[in-house]
Design a protein around this motif. Structure first.
Motif, mmCIF file in Angstrom:
data_model
loop_
_atom_site.group_PDB
_atom_site.id
_atom_site.type_symbol
_atom_site.label_atom_id
_atom_site.label_comp_id
_atom_site.label_asym_id
_atom_site.label_seq_id
_atom_site.Cartn_x
_atom_site.Cartn_y
_atom_site.Cartn_z
ATOM 1 N N ILE A 252 -36.280 -11.550 32.866
ATOM 2 C CA ILE A 252 -34.841 -11.724 33.066
ATOM 3 C C ILE A 252 -34.508 -11.776 34.554
ATOM 4 N N GLY A 253 -33.344 -12.349 34.867
ATOM 5 C CA GLY A 253 -32.833 -12.364 36.231
ATOM 6 C C GLY A 253 -31.814 -11.270 36.428
ATOM 7 N N THR A 254 -31.349 -11.100 37.661
ATOM 8 C CA THR A 254 -30.382 -10.043 37.958
ATOM 9 C C THR A 254 -29.067 -10.240 37.207
ATOM 10 N N GLU A 255 -28.751 -11.504 36.858
ATOM 11 C CA GLU A 255 -27.491 -11.765 36.154
ATOM 12 C C GLU A 255 -27.482 -11.175 34.744
ATOM 13 N N ALA A 256 -28.651 -10.814 34.223
ATOM 14 C CA ALA A 256 -28.742 -10.265 32.862
ATOM 15 C C ALA A 256 -28.535 -8.762 32.831
ATOM 16 N N VAL A 257 -28.409 -8.144 34.002
ATOM 17 C CA VAL A 257 -28.313 -6.689 34.089
ATOM 18 C C VAL A 257 -26.956 -6.284 34.649
ATOM 19 N N ALA A 258 -26.269 -5.402 33.939
ATOM 20 C CA ALA A 258 -25.003 -4.841 34.412
ATOM 21 C C ALA A 258 -25.116 -3.322 34.345
ATOM 22 N N THR A 259 -24.878 -2.658 35.472
ATOM 23 C CA THR A 259 -25.011 -1.206 35.502
ATOM 24 C C THR A 259 -23.867 -0.581 36.293
#
Length: 222
Positions: A78-85
């Motif tokens: 996955i890329g960074t756009e797939a992660v929300a924290t």
């Protein structure tokens, strides 16, 4: 500081398909995201919500630190756009008595059976009947500072969306967990107890993707 993280995963990715085939593999991957060097003994909660018909999955993690993106990229492509924290603290701090929320909980409902001997511990068994799973949730809700409101049919606003037995191989043996996913509406009775449930989990087998309670706002005008 407690972090809440949502990760969108493509189940069609080659390595992801391999990971999803075993709960033991997912357990190891999530543990590594929270402690990539194996030195912190980090613990957390997680839940994988599968998408339908090959649609993206959502992996939720509640942990003391931000999950390691390098591990997520290696394991799921996955890329960074797939992660929300984000920090969980502001949300937890705003919980109050009487609030109502939509909720989801994937849990391992169990009960203990006495051995009949004071010298021998009882054994714990999974609850596989839906009615038993619901009774387990009602009890855990009272312990966790919330209840499910009664609807017009005079029933608590909750349903067992998915009830099954999950098994996998671990150390040359087979491990099986009773699994129930609950969807419903809860009302807050004790914010402090609910905060503990949201950050520490409900029930057993937390390392294997059980016990994470998540809340969402109810539709306006409900």
């Amino acid at each position: 500081m407690t972090q809440f993280t949502r990760i969108i995963i493509d189940p069609n990715h080659r390595h992801t398909r391999w990971a999803l085939q075993s709960l033991e593999r997912m357990h190891a991957i999530v543990a590594r995201t929270m402690d990539p060097h194996g030195i912190l003994d980090a613990r957390g909660l997680w839940r994988l919500d599968l998408g339908r018909a090959g649609k993206p999955c959502r992996l939720y993690i509640v942990s003391d630190n931000v999950p390691d993106f390098t591990v997520l990229n290696e394991e799921f492509g996955i890329g960074t756009e797939a992660v929300a924290t984000c920090s969980y603290e502001p949300f937890l701090g705003n919980l109050d008595v009487g609030q109502e929320w939509g909720f989801r909980l994937k849990a391992n409902p169990t009960r203990s059976i006495a051995s009949g001997s004071s010298a021998k511990r009882g054994r714990r068994v999974g609850l596989v009947k839906v009615e038993d799973q619901l009774e387990w949730l009602y009890r855990k809700a009272r312990e966790s500072g919330f209840h499910m409101p009664i609807n017009r049919l005079e029933m608590p606003e909750v349903m067992v969306r998915n009830s099954e037995t999950v098994d996998f191989v671990r150390k040359n043996g087979t491990v099986a967990f009773a699994s129930a996913t609950y969807d419903g509406v809860l009302a807050v009775d004790d914010p402090e107890l609910l905060r503990k449930a949201l950050t520490c989990g409900i029930g057993r087998a937390k390392g294997y993707g059980f016990g994470l309670l998540t809340l969402v706002p109810l539709p306006k005008g409900r």
